[in-house]
Motif scaffolding. Sequence first.
Motif, short mmCIF file in Angstrom:
data_model
loop_
_atom_site.label_atom_id
_atom_site.label_comp_id
_atom_site.label_asym_id
_atom_site.label_seq_id
_atom_site.Cartn_x
_atom_site.Cartn_y
_atom_site.Cartn_z
N VAL A 19 11.18 7.10 4.97
CA VAL A 19 10.15 8.01 4.45
C VAL A 19 8.98 7.92 5.43
CG1 VAL A 19 8.75 8.66 2.47
CG2 VAL A 19 10.91 7.47 2.09
N PRO A 20 8.96 8.80 6.45
CA PRO A 20 7.99 8.68 7.54
C PRO A 20 6.52 8.68 7.13
CG PRO A 20 9.70 10.26 8.09
CD PRO A 20 9.90 9.88 6.65
N GLN A 21 6.16 9.23 6.01
CA GLN A 21 4.75 9.28 5.59
C GLN A 21 4.29 7.98 4.93
OE1 GLN A 21 7.08 11.55 4.69
NE2 GLN A 21 6.54 13.29 5.94
N ILE A 35 3.82 -11.67 -0.60
CA ILE A 35 5.04 -12.35 -0.18
C ILE A 35 5.48 -11.84 1.19
CG2 ILE A 35 7.49 -12.71 -0.71
CD1 ILE A 35 6.71 -12.43 -3.70
N ALA A 36 5.37 -10.52 1.38
CA ALA A 36 5.77 -9.90 2.64
C ALA A 36 5.05 -8.56 2.76
CB ALA A 36 7.27 -9.70 2.69
N GLN A 37 5.03 -8.03 3.97
CA GLN A 37 4.39 -6.74 4.18
C GLN A 37 5.02 -6.04 5.38
OE1 GLN A 37 0.44 -8.20 5.84
NE2 GLN A 37 0.77 -6.28 6.95
N TYR A 38 4.82 -4.73 5.43
CA TYR A 38 5.19 -3.94 6.60
C TYR A 38 4.12 -2.88 6.77
CZ TYR A 38 7.65 -1.14 9.95
OH TYR A 38 7.98 -0.46 11.09
N GLY A 39 3.60 -2.75 7.96
CA GLY A 39 2.53 -1.79 8.24
C GLY A 39 1.19 -2.33 7.78
N GLY A 40 0.13 -1.78 8.31
CA GLY A 40 -1.21 -2.22 7.94
C GLY A 40 -1.48 -3.64 8.40
N ASP A 41 -2.63 -4.14 8.04
CA ASP A 41 -2.99 -5.50 8.47
C ASP A 41 -2.87 -6.47 7.29
OD1 ASP A 41 -5.82 -6.20 7.35
OD2 ASP A 41 -6.01 -4.14 8.08
N PRO A 42 -2.73 -7.76 7.57
CA PRO A 42 -2.55 -8.75 6.51
C PRO A 42 -3.69 -8.81 5.50
CG PRO A 42 -1.96 -9.70 8.63
CD PRO A 42 -2.58 -8.36 8.91
N ASP A 43 -4.92 -8.61 5.95
CA ASP A 43 -6.05 -8.64 5.01
C ASP A 43 -5.95 -7.50 4.00
OD1 ASP A 43 -7.14 -10.90 6.15
OD2 ASP A 43 -8.52 -9.78 7.44
N ALA A 44 -5.58 -6.31 4.48
CA ALA A 44 -5.40 -5.17 3.58
C ALA A 44 -4.26 -5.44 2.61
CB ALA A 44 -5.15 -3.90 4.36
N ALA A 45 -3.17 -6.04 3.11
CA ALA A 45 -2.03 -6.36 2.25
C ALA A 45 -2.43 -7.36 1.17
CB ALA A 45 -0.88 -6.91 3.08
N LEU A 99 1.86 2.31 -0.04
CA LEU A 99 0.81 3.30 0.19
C LEU A 99 1.42 4.38 1.08
CD1 LEU A 99 -2.27 1.06 1.03
CD2 LEU A 99 -1.86 2.33 -1.07
N ALA A 100 1.20 5.65 0.71
CA ALA A 100 1.79 6.75 1.47
C ALA A 100 0.78 7.88 1.64
CB ALA A 100 3.03 7.26 0.76
N GLU A 101 1.01 8.69 2.66
CA GLU A 101 0.16 9.85 2.92
C GLU A 101 0.35 10.89 1.84
OE1 GLU A 101 1.12 11.17 6.88
OE2 GLU A 101 0.73 9.18 7.72
N GLU A 102 -0.61 11.80 1.74
CA GLU A 102 -0.55 12.80 0.68
C GLU A 102 0.58 13.81 0.87
OE1 GLU A 102 -4.30 14.83 0.41
OE2 GLU A 102 -4.37 15.19 2.55
N THR A 103 1.15 13.88 2.07
CA THR A 103 2.25 14.80 2.32
C THR A 103 3.62 14.18 2.03
OG1 THR A 103 2.27 14.14 4.64
CG2 THR A 103 0.98 16.10 4.07
N VAL A 104 3.65 12.95 1.53
CA VAL A 104 4.92 12.27 1.24
C VAL A 104 5.68 13.02 0.15
CG1 VAL A 104 4.08 10.69 -0.55
CG2 VAL A 104 5.97 9.99 0.94
N ASP A 105 6.97 12.98 0.24
CA ASP A 105 7.82 13.51 -0.82
C ASP A 105 7.83 12.46 -1.93
OD1 ASP A 105 10.01 14.07 -2.52
OD2 ASP A 105 11.14 15.02 -0.89
N ALA A 106 7.10 12.73 -3.00
CA ALA A 106 6.91 11.75 -4.07
C ALA A 106 8.23 11.32 -4.69
CB ALA A 106 5.98 12.30 -5.14
N GLY A 107 9.14 12.23 -4.86
CA GLY A 107 10.44 11.89 -5.43
C GLY A 107 11.26 11.03 -4.49
N LEU A 108 11.17 11.32 -3.19
CA LEU A 108 11.94 10.56 -2.20
C LEU A 108 11.47 9.12 -2.12
CD1 LEU A 108 14.08 10.44 0.03
CD2 LEU A 108 12.30 11.23 1.63
N ILE A 109 10.15 8.90 -2.06
CA ILE A 109 9.66 7.53 -1.94
C ILE A 109 10.01 6.72 -3.19
CG2 ILE A 109 7.30 7.94 -2.74
CD1 ILE A 109 8.27 5.50 0.03
N GLY A 110 9.88 7.33 -4.37
CA GLY A 110 10.26 6.64 -5.60
C GLY A 110 11.74 6.29 -5.62
#
Length: 135
Positions: A19-21, A35-45, A99-110
């Motif tokens: 899901v690219p967005q 526990i784990a993260q991908y993208g963004g910085d550790p403080d934000a996570a 966290l996803a951009e507003e153009t994300v396909d809401a059904g796809l990410i879910g």
Amino acid sequence: MIQQRANFDWMLKELADGVPQTRQIVVLSADGLRIAQYGGDPDAADRIAAACAGLQSLAVAVAHEIPESDGRMRMVIIEVSGGFFYLMAAGAGAFLAVLAEETVDAGLIGSRMRDLVVRIGAHLTSPPRRDGQPV
């Protein structure tokens, strides 16, 4: 635990790539520890994880007000200006947040979150802790 965190990297990357967005993914314990993260910085996570602890607690309180509910939180979706936030139960004492951009396909990410949780839910757990140590 270090090896387990390394194993999360490819699983979370796979979700983000599917899901690219997707901006940031955080796996957290029920008490708000990352526990784990991908993208963004550790403080934000860490901030996201802490906020999610309160959010899942609030969702459970609301669920208890629905007569047909078993009182468990499955998924919370928040739409804000600029994007979406998703929080899904992901195993015993663990949650998956995206966290996803507003153009994300809401059904796809879910759907992709649900697939990930079903596929690896046993690995997305956080045992209860006392004084910072598993009990």
